[in-house]
Design a protein around this motif. Structure first.
Motif, PDB file in Angstrom:
ATOM      1  N   ASP A  56      16.632  68.273   4.128  1.00 54.90           N
ATOM      2  CA  ASP A  56      17.891  68.989   4.329  1.00 54.90           C
ATOM      3  C   ASP A  56      19.023  67.973   4.410  1.00 54.90           C
ATOM      4  O   ASP A  56      19.001  67.093   5.261  1.00 54.90           O
ATOM      5  CB  ASP A  56      17.780  69.786   5.641  1.00 54.90           C
ATOM      6  CG  ASP A  56      19.000  70.632   5.920  1.00 54.90           C
ATOM      7  OD1 ASP A  56      18.928  71.465   6.843  1.00 54.90           O
ATOM      8  OD2 ASP A  56      20.035  70.466   5.242  1.00 54.90           O
ATOM      9  N   PRO A  57      20.040  68.060   3.533  1.00 58.54           N
ATOM     10  CA  PRO A  57      21.112  67.052   3.547  1.00 58.54           C
ATOM     11  C   PRO A  57      21.907  67.027   4.862  1.00 58.54           C
ATOM     12  O   PRO A  57      22.577  66.044   5.151  1.00 58.54           O
ATOM     13  CB  PRO A  57      22.029  67.480   2.395  1.00 58.54           C
ATOM     14  CG  PRO A  57      21.245  68.429   1.590  1.00 58.54           C
ATOM     15  CD  PRO A  57      20.236  69.061   2.478  1.00 58.54           C
ATOM     16  N   ALA A  58      21.828  68.092   5.629  1.00 61.41           N
ATOM     17  CA  ALA A  58      22.586  68.105   6.887  1.00 61.41           C
ATOM     18  C   ALA A  58      21.906  67.260   7.959  1.00 61.41           C
ATOM     19  O   ALA A  58      22.528  66.891   8.951  1.00 61.41           O
ATOM     20  CB  ALA A  58      22.736  69.537   7.391  1.00 61.41           C
ATOM     21  N   LEU A  59      20.615  66.966   7.766  1.00 63.91           N
ATOM     22  CA  LEU A  59      19.894  66.191   8.777  1.00 63.91           C
ATOM     23  C   LEU A  59      19.953  64.705   8.439  1.00 63.91           C
ATOM     24  O   LEU A  59      19.749  64.339   7.285  1.00 63.91           O
ATOM     25  CB  LEU A  59      18.424  66.627   8.835  1.00 63.91           C
ATOM     26  CG  LEU A  59      18.162  68.059   9.267  1.00 63.91           C
ATOM     27  CD1 LEU A  59      16.668  68.358   9.188  1.00 63.91           C
ATOM     28  CD2 LEU A  59      18.669  68.301  10.679  1.00 63.91           C
ATOM     29  N   PRO A  60      20.219  63.834   9.404  1.00 62.70           N
ATOM     30  CA  PRO A  60      20.227  62.403   9.114  1.00 62.70           C
ATOM     31  C   PRO A  60      18.833  61.909   8.762  1.00 62.70           C
ATOM     32  O   PRO A  60      17.854  62.266   9.422  1.00 62.70           O
ATOM     33  CB  PRO A  60      20.716  61.764  10.418  1.00 62.70           C
ATOM     34  CG  PRO A  60      21.217  62.879  11.261  1.00 62.70           C
ATOM     35  CD  PRO A  60      20.549  64.123  10.805  1.00 62.70           C
TER      36      PRO A  60
END
Lengths: 672, 164
Positions: A56-60
């Motif tokens: 998920d791109p929102a997760l680092p």
């Protein structure tokens, strides 16, 4: 790794000119949580089995772990080969893709509810414990906790489930501990939000290993069917060892291992030394877990009875308003004195209440401190905000868009709950001191509203791995500072003349947190900017500093856009020819893609000073012409008088000349 | 404030001496050549008149009259000096209407020059003024074209913004 932009034949996505991902071949058996897996191949060796994980791109990502884990060459750990940000055709956006060597077999536990043949002691030690201990040893050498150890992340490295080696899956595509079910986490981490569990340390891995072994011994999840809250409650009530081992058929030889690994006291829990010692044949009796004090009578919260300080803390945090009521009414104090009779806890709670800003005032911060006082193991709880000290940044990164979490974070930052938590801990880990120090350095910025600070700055300062969350990069992924300028360059190329914004709050905070150079003067100029020029120049300077520090290569489209934005700044030059010359030079330099060169031309203080001086001269020259025109007008109005005066002078002159000639002639004539 | 008289330089002894010398010299000439002076006084009467009439500080008109008036008187003055002098000769000369006419006509020519020259001077002034006006306005346009309208405000009024 350079950014991957090329598409291979048949729509495959090329990663770093070395690997290819096939978006048409998903591998759902390798998915986990929000991370999706796809088939991948190595361009130079198509036979090598690989797969790609697109998280998920929102997760680092664990960017800090990626370079380290690449060095591990162990057959019992999924080999990480590389990563890059790729143009993903399925959702038409850029996102990170990580390449791993594919296990040769399936997961041991495809789902948490899977049942397998229970492992016997010998197989468990030989196929699981020994190999994983080696992996943990290598990770310990790198000071890198795995934080993704669970039965569902173990794979058969072959097709034979009885004989195939077992390998541990990857750990870098998601934040540490984020994907772990609560059952695998220590009690305190299990009570935290998944994003707030923090990096932790190897002790968390050994606990998870113990739980994993419990799964394998049972052949199933021993706590299947329980909710997360129930899992935490049962661990609080009975302790982790009793939770997993009691009622199970655990081989006598492994009791010591379970007792050591599942110790809820992190300082007493087994680590590498103890496990290696046991594997080497050393047998000791691990300390019996100290059972927490139980009260003589329960404290009822939300209709449930709670007997220990930790359980009461957790219950009050889950039923926050009721917890506030218990605090305000004094019922908690009564229970502490008469039920629990734990002087240390009573004193800690009194300290927590006294730290409030007004005598007797009970607010969210007070209850948060009281929860810490009752359960001082580093977990901060304030309404929906639940994070370990080293997980505060992680929770902020995930919950930034949720207003209740943001507000709770602001309260945590403003009221010294974190330092209070550290004071309450009896033996904090060294990395906790660093985390508290970082938090206290960062928390004053939360209340600063100006661009480059605020909650955005806290997000990036507390999360070195967090990608830039600017809305400008909705379809892009800016993992680190070196990706920022290329991302803006792409945006400039796509938007063309519609690209009119260089830096927003997120980008300013991202740069401020990551860049070595001091950009506070530029941030002040951005704050005080009254027009587009006042904004564009400092913004361009900041990006030039980023481009210089990261050596991220030329950005001609971005430079072209910046040149257009800086066009109004040419109005500072009075001379039209100078403006035209500078404009032409800016267009020329913009093609080189170097922002610093562009700014040097547009904002040349020497050129500005020269222009200013020359303008003063020109203005004086003009003023002089005005005076002369006024003089001419005066002469025009008084022409008659002036003409008379001049005529008299001319006549006098002519008369003098004529008289002289006449006198000479007369004298000559007279003499002759 | 200092006394003004303290700042006024007093004529030096040398200057006062020189002035007295000139007066003495003048008195001497008057005494020695009083007949010639009478001749010139009568002959240059228009010049004296012109000095009285001319209000300008430089007395250009009077000079214009005076130079030609003197040129008109000179032949008869030379005649008088060559004839040996005497008041009889002086009155003989100035009694001749033709002589006086010539002397006074010369003075009139000088006066006439002042009026004759005036239209030429006026025309010149008009042309020169027109050319200068055009030149200055052209310069202003050039400056405004190169430096923008702000240049009209002057160096003190500039706010660092140029116009295009």
């Amino acid at each position: 790794m350079a950014s991957s932009m090329t598409a291979g034949p048949g729509g495959a996505v090329v990663v770093g000119d070395r690997y290819e991902i096939e978006p048409e071949r998903p591998l759902p058996e390798l998915d986990y949580g929000s991370s999706k897996a796809f088939a991948a191949t190595e361009l130079r060796d198509a036979k090598r089995g690989l797969y790609a994980v697109l998280p998920d791109p929102a997760l680092p990502l664990r960017l800090d772990a990626i370079n380290s884990i690449r060095r591990i060459d162990n057959n019992n750990l999924t080999r990480f080969l590389g990563w890059d940000v790729v143009e993903w055709p399925i959702d038409n956006r850029r996102r990170p893709a990580l390449i791993f060597e594919r296990p040769h077999g399936p997961r041991l536990f495809p789902t948490p509810d899977t049942r397998i043949e229970p492992f016997r002691e010998e197989a468990l030690v030989r196929r699981v414990l020994q190999p994983l201990c080696q992996v943990l040893e290598e990770l310990a050498f790198l000071n890198l906790p795995h934080r993704n150890i669970r039965a569902e992340n173990l794979y058969y490295d072959g097709t034979d489930p009885v004989r195939s080696p077992i390998m541990l899956g990857e750990c870098v595509s998601s934040p540490p501990g984020y994907l772990q079910p609560v059952v695998y986490e220590t009690i305190e981490c299990g009570m935290a939000h998944p994003a707030g569990r923090g990096t932790g340390n190897a002790s968390s891995d050994f606990y998870a290993l113990g739980v994993t072994l419990a799964f394998l011994i049972a052949g199933r999840n021993p706590l299947a069917g329980m909710t997360n809250e129930q899992v935490v409650d049962i661990k609080l009530a009975k302790g982790s060892y009793a939770t997993f081992v009691n009622g199970q058929r655990v081989p006598a030889g492994l009791v010591e291992v379970f007792r050591g690994l599942l110790n809820d006291d992190a300082n007493e829990r087994w680590g590498l030394v103890q496990l290696q010692g046991w594997l080497g044949g050393r047998r000791t009796s691990p300390k019996q877990q100290v059972v927490p004090n139980k009260a003589s009578r329960p404290l009822e919260i939300a209709g449930q009875p709670y007997m220990s300080a930790r359980a009461v803390s957790e219950a009050m945090s889950r039923h926050w308003d009721e917890g506030l009521g218990l605090l305000q009414s004094g019922e908690l104090d009564q229970w502490l004195r008469r039920g629990l009779a734990d002087e240390d806890r009573i004193e800690a709670v009194n300290t927590a209440k006294a730290a409030g800003h007004e005598e007797g005032e009970i607010d969210d911060a007070t209850l948060a401190r009281v929860c810490v006082a009752l359960d001082p193991l580093g977990l901060i709880r304030l309404r929906s905000f639940r994070a370990m000290i080293d997980g505060i940044g992680g929770l902020l990164a995930v919950g930034l868009r949720e207003e209740p979490l943001r507000n709770a974070f602001a309260v945590v930052a403003k009221t010294a709950i974190v330092s209070f938590s550290l004071e309450m801990m009896s033996r904090p880990r060294p990395d906790i001191f660093r985390a508290v120090s970082t938090f206290e350095r960062v928390s004053p910025t939360v209340n600063r509203e100006e661009i480059g600070f605020g909650i955005e700055r806290a997000l990036y300062a507390l999360n070195p791995n967090a990608p830039c969350r600017s809305p400008m990069f909705e379809s892009d992924y800016v993992a680190g500072l070196e990706h920022l300028v290329p991302a803006l360059d792409r945006l400039a190329r796509t938007k063309g003349t519609a690209f009119d914004s260089l830096i927003d709050r997120h980008i300013a905070a991202f740069v401020g947190a990551r860049l070595k150079a001091n950009i506070v003067p530029e941030l002040r100029e951005l704050r005080d900017a009254k027009d587009h020029v006042g904004y564009a120049l400092p913004a361009a300077r900041i990006l030039a500093a980023v481009q210089h520090q990261t050596a991220s290569g030329p950005a001609p489209a971005l430079c072209g856009a910046v040149a257009t934005m800086l066009e109004p700044s040419l109005a500072r030059f009075h001379n039209r020819n100078t403006r035209d010359l500078i404009r032409a030079r800016m267009q020329e330099v913009a093609q080189s893609g170097r922002l610093a060169d562009l700014i040097a031309i547009a904002d040349d203080p020497e050129a500005l000073e020269l222009d200013r001086r020359a303008f003063r001269v020109a203005a004086k020259d003009y003023a002089n012409t005005v005076k002369q025109l006024e003089r001419l007008e005066y002469e025009r109005e008084n022409r008659a008088a002036i003409s008379r005066g001049i005529s008299s002078q001319v006549a006098s002159l002519l008369s003098g000349v004529a008289a002289t000639i006449a006198v000479l002639v007369i004298i000559l004539v007279k003499l002759i | 404030m200092a006394d003004a008289t303290e700042n006024t330089p007093r004529p030096s002894k040398k200057r006062r001496g020189g002035s007295i010398l000139i007066w003495l010299l003048a008195a001497g000439i008057l005494f020695a050549f009083y007949e010639s002076i009478v001749l010139l006084l009568i002959g240059m009467f228009p010049t004296g008149l012109a000095f009285l009439v001319d209000r300008s500080p430089q007395k250009d008109q009077a000079r214009s009259v005076g130079y030609l008036n003197f040129a008109g008187c000179l032949p008869w003055a030379i005649n008088y000096w060559m004839s040996g002098g005497g008041f009889g000769r002086v009155f003989e000369i100035v009694g001749d209407p033709l002589v006086l006419g010539i002397m006074y006509s010369a003075a009139a020519a000088g006066w006439g020059l002042c009026f004759l020259v005036r239209p030429f001077v006026t025309s010149y002034l008009i042309v020169a003024s027109g050319m200068k006006d055009a030149q200055l306005k052209k310069r202003q346009s050039e400056l405004a074209e190169e430096w923008g309208e702000a240049v009209r405000q002057g160096a003190d009024g500039e706010d660092g913004r140029g116009d295009d």
